[in-house]
Write a protein that holds these residues in place. Sequence first.
Motif, PDB file in Angstrom:
ATOM      1  N   TYR A 432       0.683  -1.079  -0.161  1.00 27.04           N
ATOM      2  CA  TYR A 432      -0.139   0.091  -0.097  1.00 27.04           C
ATOM      3  C   TYR A 432       0.874   1.144  -0.025  1.00 27.04           C
ATOM      4  O   TYR A 432       1.808   1.361   0.472  1.00 27.04           O
ATOM      5  CB  TYR A 432      -0.840  -0.001   1.067  1.00 27.04           C
ATOM      6  CG  TYR A 432      -1.808  -1.256   1.473  1.00 27.04           C
ATOM      7  CD1 TYR A 432      -3.308  -1.075   0.943  1.00 27.04           C
ATOM      8  CD2 TYR A 432      -1.618  -2.298   1.834  1.00 27.04           C
ATOM      9  CE1 TYR A 432      -4.115  -2.128   0.925  1.00 27.04           C
ATOM     10  CE2 TYR A 432      -2.469  -3.325   2.144  1.00 27.04           C
ATOM     11  CZ  TYR A 432      -3.698  -3.129   1.590  1.00 27.04           C
ATOM     12  OH  TYR A 432      -4.558  -4.134   1.544  1.00 27.04           O
ATOM     13  N   ALA A 433       0.100   2.370  -0.405  1.00 24.26           N
ATOM     14  CA  ALA A 433       0.999   3.619  -0.548  1.00 24.26           C
ATOM     15  C   ALA A 433       0.021   4.656  -0.122  1.00 24.26           C
ATOM     16  O   ALA A 433      -1.351   4.723  -0.671  1.00 24.26           O
ATOM     17  CB  ALA A 433       1.673   3.797  -1.505  1.00 24.26           C
ATOM     18  N   VAL A 434       0.393   5.639   0.651  1.00 19.00           N
ATOM     19  CA  VAL A 434      -0.644   6.717   0.904  1.00 19.00           C
ATOM     20  C   VAL A 434       0.138   8.007   0.639  1.00 19.00           C
ATOM     21  O   VAL A 434       1.457   8.224   1.062  1.00 19.00           O
ATOM     22  CB  VAL A 434      -0.952   6.966   2.370  1.00 19.00           C
ATOM     23  CG1 VAL A 434      -1.656   8.143   2.626  1.00 19.00           C
ATOM     24  CG2 VAL A 434      -1.905   5.525   2.567  1.00 19.00           C
ATOM     25  N   ARG A 435      -0.292   9.133  -0.095  1.00 19.01           N
ATOM     26  CA  ARG A 435       0.301  10.394  -0.353  1.00 19.01           C
ATOM     27  C   ARG A 435       0.423  11.113   1.047  1.00 19.01           C
ATOM     28  O   ARG A 435      -0.488  11.238   1.812  1.00 19.01           O
ATOM     29  CB  ARG A 435      -0.334  11.133  -1.219  1.00 19.01           C
ATOM     30  CG  ARG A 435       0.432  12.323  -1.652  1.00 19.01           C
ATOM     31  CD  ARG A 435      -0.063  12.830  -3.076  1.00 19.01           C
ATOM     32  NE  ARG A 435      -1.608  13.049  -2.975  1.00 19.01           N
ATOM     33  CZ  ARG A 435      -2.098  14.135  -2.721  1.00 19.01           C
ATOM     34  NH1 ARG A 435      -1.358  15.464  -2.656  1.00 19.01           N
ATOM     35  NH2 ARG A 435      -3.429  14.693  -2.845  1.00 19.01           N
ATOM     36  N   LEU A 436       1.565  11.747   1.195  1.00 23.82           N
ATOM     37  CA  LEU A 436       1.904  12.588   2.768  1.00 23.82           C
ATOM     38  C   LEU A 436       2.308  13.898   2.114  1.00 23.82           C
ATOM     39  O   LEU A 436       3.254  14.177   1.332  1.00 23.82           O
ATOM     40  CB  LEU A 436       3.314  11.808   3.165  1.00 23.82           C
ATOM     41  CG  LEU A 436       3.415  12.350   4.666  1.00 23.82           C
ATOM     42  CD1 LEU A 436       2.388  11.701   5.430  1.00 23.82           C
ATOM     43  CD2 LEU A 436       4.745  11.623   5.174  1.00 23.82           C
ATOM     44  N   VAL A 437       1.576  14.809   2.561  1.00 27.94           N
ATOM     45  CA  VAL A 437       1.675  16.261   2.287  1.00 27.94           C
ATOM     46  C   VAL A 437       2.173  17.009   3.499  1.00 27.94           C
ATOM     47  O   VAL A 437       2.022  16.626   4.475  1.00 27.94           O
ATOM     48  CB  VAL A 437       0.269  16.651   1.684  1.00 27.94           C
ATOM     49  CG1 VAL A 437      -0.212  15.963   0.517  1.00 27.94           C
ATOM     50  CG2 VAL A 437      -0.764  16.845   2.820  1.00 27.94           C
ATOM     51  N   LEU A 438       2.668  18.195   3.080  1.00 28.71           N
ATOM     52  CA  LEU A 438       3.068  19.191   4.267  1.00 28.71           C
ATOM     53  C   LEU A 438       1.728  19.900   4.812  1.00 28.71           C
ATOM     54  O   LEU A 438       1.093  20.479   4.244  1.00 28.71           O
ATOM     55  CB  LEU A 438       4.135  20.061   3.848  1.00 28.71           C
ATOM     56  CG  LEU A 438       4.575  21.083   4.876  1.00 28.71           C
ATOM     57  CD1 LEU A 438       5.425  20.342   5.941  1.00 28.71           C
ATOM     58  CD2 LEU A 438       5.473  22.227   4.249  1.00 28.71           C
ATOM     59  N   SER A 439       1.663  19.606   6.009  1.00 29.49           N
ATOM     60  CA  SER A 439       0.323  20.281   6.602  1.00 29.49           C
ATOM     61  C   SER A 439       1.048  21.099   7.889  1.00 29.49           C
ATOM     62  O   SER A 439       2.314  21.269   8.124  1.00 29.49           O
ATOM     63  CB  SER A 439      -0.503  19.168   7.308  1.00 29.49           C
ATOM     64  OG  SER A 439      -1.661  19.577   7.918  1.00 29.49           O
TER      65      SER A 439
END
Length: 504
Positions: A432-439
Amino acid sequence: MTQEWDEEYDVVVVGSGGGALTGAYLAARAGAETVVVERAGTLGGTSAYSGAAMWLPGSPVQRRDGVADSTESARTYLRALLGDAGADKRESFLAEAPALVERLEEDSALAFRFRTFPDYYERPGRVPGGRSFIPLDLDPGEMGDLLGLVRPPLDRDRAGQGNDESAPLTAGRALIGRLLLAYHRTGRGAVSTDTRMAELVATSERVTGIVAVQDGRRIRIGARKGVLLAAGGFERNEGLRRAHGVPGSAGCSMAPAGTNTGEAIEAAVAIGAATELMNEGWWCPGVPMPDGQPSFVCGFTGGLVVDAHGARYANESLPYDRFGREMQADPDRTPSYVVFDSRTGGRLPAVTQPPWGDPAAHLDSGTLVKAGSLTELAALTGVDAGRLTATVERFNRFADNGKDEDFGREADEFGHWFGEPVLRPVREAPYYAVRLVLSDLGTKGGLVTDASARVLRADGTPIAGLYAAGNTSASFTGPFYPGPGIPIGTAMAFAALAAKDMTG
């Protein structure tokens, strides 16, 4: 000079988070007629979404639990981390913190307990297990009609749902509920929701009140003793973010929608206030949810994080602000990808707020991708397949041996707080992969203040009658996030100092 007001109080507090309500409560408790002005329909802002950790060193809460904390150890820790920058505000904060907690605990509405949560840096003065504490849960029955004023939990709030009247107020909502209850019981505290501050009113000598917009009309609210600006930062204002070079985006901030757009800061600047740290924030990685909004993420207990090329670049178990700063260090790290295997059944191996929820919903929305091999996963995410495969194989060797030779993921106390082990091999398909964003949890640049929370001009002189706390002011911690509860703890302490200065 006589001024005409639609309403007049001793103290006007703009904002309703932990800092704002602390200042309002203490001002009202000291005998000042006080009003809380909040642009939203409910109180609490980002504080209500938080875990409500409070970093207020050397207080009775730590002593009751036998925690090896003290003002002196906190001073050692902050000096080792920050140097002597902002020493006057650091010392003011350290002196105020224990006294503030003692005053708050004199009110039966305000009750706290210690909770283990490690500080974020290995520096002299760090206390094993941390030094922050949280509010006790609050029975909604104690709130009565005030319950409707408290911002609902994050997931319910985003869904347009109100408070569950049968569920206890926990974490940030417990803090807001308890402060609101104490404020209400003073008999001197008013609340004005759906009221947006537009500008400050000032004579040549001092700030005397504010102009606000309520029900489409402008009203003038006088402040005989002072105005405290504690309305958060400008994280939800994309224009101001771009103007000041703040990384990330308004849409990825964890602040409530429709809030924290910087009017309080801009109003103070319009009458001569100075600002600093305007490109800074309290950072965190975030993952997109099916509704398009971000979820704060920390405490990875599995998987690994790779950049756009499929390479690791940091210890995934770093405290969230530190990991956010690693993401900013290279444009190829935003977005990143969390890669994990079938052991979790598609559930992200991390703590998220709001909760991750059903993996099927993420698969349907595309916020989670699933593949039978790493090569296929690379194709779905757009990263280099060979680099990703090599990165995962190297990571697996570290996991098998229990030692991360690249980034020391297993080494620090913070990483272990969320669960064991922090190193798990990733080799069981499907992947699995999940996109990680800068929050972010908010911007941390704002108005320059002194050790009494008075707002300063560029020449260092105070603007009489004007105070700021929390993310409306520039944090004395600069580019560091020393430990859990520093944002709320410092907001509360400087709001208390403002109340003390206003009321004598």
